[in-house]
Design a protein around this motif. Structure first.
Motif, PDB file in Angstrom:
ATOM      1  N   MET A   1     -37.368  -7.771  66.697  1.00 54.76           N
ATOM      2  CA  MET A   1     -35.897  -8.265  66.627  1.00 54.76           C
ATOM      3  C   MET A   1     -34.887  -7.340  67.458  1.00 54.76           C
ATOM      4  SD  MET A   1     -34.833  -8.943  62.626  1.00 54.76           S
ATOM      5  CE  MET A   1     -35.482  -7.520  61.914  1.00 54.76           C
ATOM      6  N   LYS A   2     -33.917  -8.035  68.158  1.00 54.84           N
ATOM      7  CA  LYS A   2     -33.182  -7.237  68.885  1.00 54.84           C
ATOM      8  C   LYS A   2     -32.098  -6.222  68.197  1.00 54.84           C
ATOM      9  CE  LYS A   2     -30.625  -9.402  72.067  1.00 54.84           C
ATOM     10  NZ  LYS A   2     -29.660 -10.533  72.850  1.00 54.84           N
ATOM     11  N   PRO A   3     -32.045  -5.007  68.937  1.00 60.67           N
ATOM     12  CA  PRO A   3     -31.224  -3.899  68.039  1.00 60.67           C
ATOM     13  C   PRO A   3     -29.618  -4.363  68.272  1.00 60.67           C
ATOM     14  CG  PRO A   3     -32.280  -2.900  69.968  1.00 60.67           C
ATOM     15  CD  PRO A   3     -32.779  -4.413  69.982  1.00 60.67           C
ATOM     16  N   TYR A   4     -28.915  -3.706  67.188  1.00 54.70           N
ATOM     17  CA  TYR A   4     -27.591  -3.962  67.500  1.00 54.70           C
ATOM     18  C   TYR A   4     -26.867  -2.790  66.718  1.00 54.70           C
ATOM     19  CZ  TYR A   4     -22.905  -5.717  67.817  1.00 54.70           C
ATOM     20  OH  TYR A   4     -21.542  -5.911  68.144  1.00 54.70           O
ATOM     21  N   TYR A   5     -26.436  -1.821  67.505  1.00 55.36           N
ATOM     22  CA  TYR A   5     -25.838  -0.490  66.846  1.00 55.36           C
ATOM     23  C   TYR A   5     -24.069  -0.566  66.755  1.00 55.36           C
ATOM     24  CZ  TYR A   5     -25.122   4.558  66.236  1.00 55.36           C
ATOM     25  OH  TYR A   5     -24.864   5.623  65.768  1.00 55.36           O
ATOM     26  N   LEU A   6     -23.580  -0.472  65.789  1.00 57.85           N
ATOM     27  CA  LEU A   6     -22.166  -0.426  65.837  1.00 57.85           C
ATOM     28  C   LEU A   6     -21.680   0.785  64.909  1.00 57.85           C
ATOM     29  CD1 LEU A   6     -20.624  -3.457  63.900  1.00 57.85           C
ATOM     30  CD2 LEU A   6     -22.901  -2.474  63.352  1.00 57.85           C
ATOM     31  N   THR A   7     -20.239   1.232  65.194  1.00 56.65           N
ATOM     32  CA  THR A   7     -19.848   2.428  64.280  1.00 56.65           C
ATOM     33  C   THR A   7     -18.618   2.481  63.943  1.00 56.65           C
ATOM     34  OG1 THR A   7     -19.129   3.614  66.330  1.00 56.65           O
ATOM     35  CG2 THR A   7     -21.466   3.885  65.797  1.00 56.65           C
ATOM     36  N   THR A   8     -18.199   3.034  62.854  1.00 60.06           N
ATOM     37  CA  THR A   8     -16.563   3.088  62.614  1.00 60.06           C
ATOM     38  C   THR A   8     -16.440   4.332  63.188  1.00 60.06           C
ATOM     39  OG1 THR A   8     -16.798   4.233  60.607  1.00 60.06           O
ATOM     40  CG2 THR A   8     -17.164   1.734  60.525  1.00 60.06           C
ATOM     41  N   PRO A   9     -15.111   4.920  63.524  1.00 58.34           N
ATOM     42  CA  PRO A   9     -14.797   6.303  63.566  1.00 58.34           C
ATOM     43  C   PRO A   9     -15.059   7.081  62.358  1.00 58.34           C
ATOM     44  CG  PRO A   9     -12.590   4.801  63.824  1.00 58.34           C
ATOM     45  CD  PRO A   9     -13.878   3.930  63.304  1.00 58.34           C
ATOM     46  N   ILE A  10     -15.262   8.062  62.302  1.00 62.05           N
ATOM     47  CA  ILE A  10     -15.482   8.690  61.252  1.00 62.05           C
ATOM     48  C   ILE A  10     -14.091   9.427  60.747  1.00 62.05           C
ATOM     49  CG2 ILE A  10     -18.141   9.378  61.433  1.00 62.05           C
ATOM     50  CD1 ILE A  10     -17.198  12.140  62.815  1.00 62.05           C
ATOM     51  N   TYR A  11     -14.002   9.552  59.596  1.00 63.33           N
ATOM     52  CA  TYR A  11     -12.674   9.665  59.093  1.00 63.33           C
ATOM     53  C   TYR A  11     -12.403  11.065  58.728  1.00 63.33           C
ATOM     54  CZ  TYR A  11     -13.007   4.712  59.125  1.00 63.33           C
ATOM     55  OH  TYR A  11     -13.475   3.282  59.352  1.00 63.33           O
ATOM     56  N   TYR A  12     -11.149  11.592  58.938  1.00 69.79           N
ATOM     57  CA  TYR A  12     -10.638  12.838  58.345  1.00 69.79           C
ATOM     58  C   TYR A  12     -10.552  12.922  56.883  1.00 69.79           C
ATOM     59  CZ  TYR A  12      -9.284  13.969  63.238  1.00 69.79           C
ATOM     60  OH  TYR A  12      -9.034  14.546  64.529  1.00 69.79           O
ATOM     61  N   VAL A  13     -11.115  13.949  56.444  1.00 67.67           N
ATOM     62  CA  VAL A  13     -11.225  13.991  54.836  1.00 67.67           C
ATOM     63  C   VAL A  13      -9.906  14.665  54.214  1.00 67.67           C
ATOM     64  CG1 VAL A  13     -13.663  13.791  54.772  1.00 67.67           C
ATOM     65  CG2 VAL A  13     -12.572  16.213  55.108  1.00 67.67           C
ATOM     66  N   ASN A  14      -8.789  15.146  55.088  1.00 66.97           N
ATOM     67  CA  ASN A  14      -7.574  15.488  54.683  1.00 66.97           C
ATOM     68  C   ASN A  14      -6.863  14.723  53.647  1.00 66.97           C
ATOM     69  OD1 ASN A  14      -7.345  14.160  57.311  1.00 66.97           O
ATOM     70  ND2 ASN A  14      -5.013  15.109  56.946  1.00 66.97           N
ATOM     71  N   ASP A  15      -7.213  13.366  53.759  1.00 64.78           N
ATOM     72  CA  ASP A  15      -6.370  12.523  52.958  1.00 64.78           C
ATOM     73  C   ASP A  15      -7.223  11.337  52.274  1.00 64.78           C
ATOM     74  OD1 ASP A  15      -4.053  11.108  52.333  1.00 64.78           O
ATOM     75  OD2 ASP A  15      -3.545  10.484  54.323  1.00 64.78           O
ATOM     76  N   LYS A  16      -6.546  10.581  51.607  1.00 66.40           N
ATOM     77  CA  LYS A  16      -7.346   9.661  50.435  1.00 66.40           C
ATOM     78  C   LYS A  16      -7.497   8.493  51.628  1.00 66.40           C
ATOM     79  CE  LYS A  16      -4.756   8.294  47.579  1.00 66.40           C
ATOM     80  NZ  LYS A  16      -4.027   7.788  46.230  1.00 66.40           N
ATOM     81  N   PRO A  17      -8.528   7.463  51.357  1.00 63.75           N
ATOM     82  CA  PRO A  17      -8.532   6.332  52.178  1.00 63.75           C
ATOM     83  C   PRO A  17      -7.583   5.532  52.064  1.00 63.75           C
ATOM     84  CG  PRO A  17     -10.769   6.796  50.929  1.00 63.75           C
ATOM     85  CD  PRO A  17      -9.770   7.577  50.373  1.00 63.75           C
ATOM     86  N   HIS A  18      -7.068   4.937  53.350  1.00 63.68           N
ATOM     87  CA  HIS A  18      -5.902   4.075  53.267  1.00 63.68           C
ATOM     88  C   HIS A  18      -6.246   2.804  53.866  1.00 63.68           C
ATOM     89  CE1 HIS A  18      -5.067   4.998  57.406  1.00 63.68           C
ATOM     90  NE2 HIS A  18      -4.939   6.137  56.966  1.00 63.68           N
ATOM     91  N   ILE A  19      -5.302   1.771  54.084  1.00 58.05           N
ATOM     92  CA  ILE A  19      -6.014   0.459  54.572  1.00 58.05           C
ATOM     93  C   ILE A  19      -6.115   0.672  56.071  1.00 58.05           C
ATOM     94  CG2 ILE A  19      -3.410  -0.002  55.528  1.00 58.05           C
ATOM     95  CD1 ILE A  19      -4.015  -2.815  54.528  1.00 58.05           C
ATOM     96  N   GLY A  20      -5.977   1.578  56.628  1.00 60.10           N
ATOM     97  CA  GLY A  20      -6.528   1.732  57.975  1.00 60.10           C
ATOM     98  C   GLY A  20      -7.844   1.980  58.090  1.00 60.10           C
TER      99      GLY A  20
END
Ligand code: ME8
Length: 509
Positions: A1-20
């Motif tokens: 199977m062909k590999p596929y690697y994707l990432t999100t930014p890692i989020y700062y933990v100084n805040d609650k998760p928001h829509i971004g």
């Protein structure tokens, strides 16, 4: 199977998760699910960025140690993954020991090659952006983002970013798909063409971060630390098999405000460390709320948990990716959200599937009819459209044009709705029951393909639809699309129930 690697930014933990946070991770999740169904071996990474002055200050404000603080707040981000039904394969935290080792290993490489040297930093720093600014970059005495800046004077190690200007420009030219969308690519090229300054990569005035090897009074600049997460997760410093398999990443998906870090600094660090560069960095736009910039002080932050609670998980996932062309800024308008739920979901696809399945349940004793061998012109037209969807949707998703992919799927849904009205199976019931069954076969086959293709966007609803169509779980991959496979006739369905409820405002609230 062909590999596929994707990432999100890692989020700062100084805040609650928001829509971004929800938005970036959602787009990655859809792509990760799509690629898995399309036969790839996928690694989908997300996580939290737990160092830096901003996080340290937030911990102090909360009256706890930075480690305790990040342990607690990082959990909010893991909770969001569950609520939004995200399918990440790993969750990385920059406070993990292996990440310290990985950052220190990359630092040593850069230092040994003479690309990092000790000097003194004098200039402006914005804690909110965790970024350095020159006098000329300031706007009315603030960072271009509007964040306050303070004057910093301290001994600092510098990375020779200026030397990487030409190699970066050459790389952008040789790899036109590296930065997307095109408008953002142009911005980056123009920024780099304007000349790059050497980058301060250590701080001495706080200590919440990765110590510089051999000089623990220096803490690594949080962006050098943070960006390295993408290879820590593959255990590159231990020459892990995952690094071999998955690096370079196929896609770093980021918000437009942090494109520069990913499309300029990160490739420069990697080139300097003689590591391969990621294949693509895509920057999405920003949401406003009913026309207003989102800010804590305005109190109009959009909480993804509340959206899911009120409108449903799949509904939120669909709306966020359908409403705004991915890559552009978009406005969150509550009435548009409700409109999409009632029109695109409840009416278009909800009614189509519900009335087709109910009709089969009532008039064919619930036995799924076959797709006819001999097709009439209208049958063929609809099936050709359904069979062609995988290729067009794949092309759109590969360019992160999720809205286009969805539009194409909905064109087929609209065609199926026109077809059912035109063929009027209810009228054929008495006059031509064989033709009625054929028409239903064509419709169910179209719904089957649409439901398989909708799995990445609306996993739960698509699953329910496929369950109702008696499509088994090992029959839901994309190799079952495109005409190579058809709905399996003869299976008996249960009494269908609606998958896409209408939303009505509670008049009493
Ligand atoms: O930047 N609409 O973390 P972060 C859409 N730790 N997206 C938005 C948004 C909005 N209104 N507001 C913010 C960091 N975002 C670093 C990343 S990666 C090695 C380190 C997006 O928690 C924003 O573009 O500040 C960014 O992608 C993310 O939310 C917030 O990231």
């Amino acid at each position: 199977m062909k590999p596929y690697y994707l990432t999100t930014p890692i989020y700062y933990v100084n805040d609650k998760p928001h829509i971004g946070h929800a938005y970036t991770t959602l787009a990655c999740d859809v792509l990760a699910r799509f690629k898995r169904l399309d036969g790839y071996s996928v690694k989908f990474l997300t996580g939290t960025d737990e160092h830096g002055q901003k996080v340290q200050a937030a911990a102090e404000k909360a009256g706890v140690s930075p480690q305790e603080f990040t342990d607690t707040v990082s959990q909010n981000f893991r909770d969001l993954l569950v609520v939004m039904n995200f399918s990440n394969d790993q969750f990385i935290r920059t406070t993990e020991i292996r990440h310290y080792k990985s950052c220190q290993a990359i630092w040593k490489r850069l230092m040994d090659k003479g690309f990092i040297t000790l000097d003194k930093y004098e200039g402006w720093y914005s804690v909110r952006d965790e970024a350095f600014f020159t006098e000329t970059e300031l706007v009315d005495g603030k960072a271009p983002t509007g964040a306050p800046v303070s004057w910093v004077e301290e001994p600092s190690y510098f990375f020779n970013l200026s030397e990487w200007q030409q190699p970066l420009l050459d790389y952008y030219e040789a790899n036109p798909d590296f930065i997307a969308p095109e408008s953002k690519r142009k911005e980056v090229i123009s920024f780099v063409s304007g000349g790059l300054k050497d980058l301060s990569v250590s701080r001495t005035t706080f200590d919440w971060g990765v110590p510089v090897p051999g000089h623990p009074e220096h803490i690594m600049y949080v962006w050098l630390d943070a960006l390295t997460n993408y290879i820590t997760a593959l255990d590159w410093q231990e020459q892990g098999a995952e690094f071999e398999k998955f690096w370079p990443a196929d896609l770093h998906l980021v918000g437009k405000d942090i494109l520069r870090f990913h499309a300029v600094y990160w490739p420069a660090f990697l080139m300097a460390a003689e590591l391969p560069l990621p294949k693509r960095v895509f920057a999405h736009g920003w949401w406003t709320n009913e026309g207003q910039k989102i800010s804590k002080s305005l109190g109009n932050v959009i909480d993804p948990l509340r959206l899911v609670d009120e409108f449903g998980c799949d509904q939120t996932r669909y709306f966020l990716l359908r409403e705004v062309p991915f890559g552009r800024d978009g406005d969150f308008v509550r009435s548009s959200f409700i409109q999409r739920i009632n029109s695109d979901l409840a009416n278009d696809i909800g009614n189509l599937s519900q009335r087709t399945l109910s009709f089969v349940f009532k008039n064919l004793e619930g036995i799924l009819p076959a797709v006819p061998n001999l097709l009439q012109h209208e049958d063929e037209q609809l099936l050709v459209a359904a069979d062609g969807l995988l290729d067009t949707v794949r092309t759109s998703y590969d360019q992160q044009a999720f809205h286009d992919g969805l539009k194409q799927i909905w064109e087929v849904v609209a065609a199926a709705n026109r077809y059912i009205d035109q063929m009027a199976p209810w009228a054929l019931r008495k006059t031509d029951p064989k033709r009625m069954a054929d028409v239903l076969g064509v419709l169910l086959e179209t719904i089957r393909q649409v439901a398989i293709l909708l799995q990445p966007i609306m996993p739960n609803s698509a699953e329910q639809l496929l369950d109702q169509l008696k499509v088994k779980s090992d029959e839901r991959n994309f190799d079952r699309l495109g005409g190579s496979d058809r709905l399996i006739a003869g299976r008996k369905i249960d009494k269908p129930s609606g998958v896409f409820p209408r939303f009505s405002e509670d008049e009493t609230s």
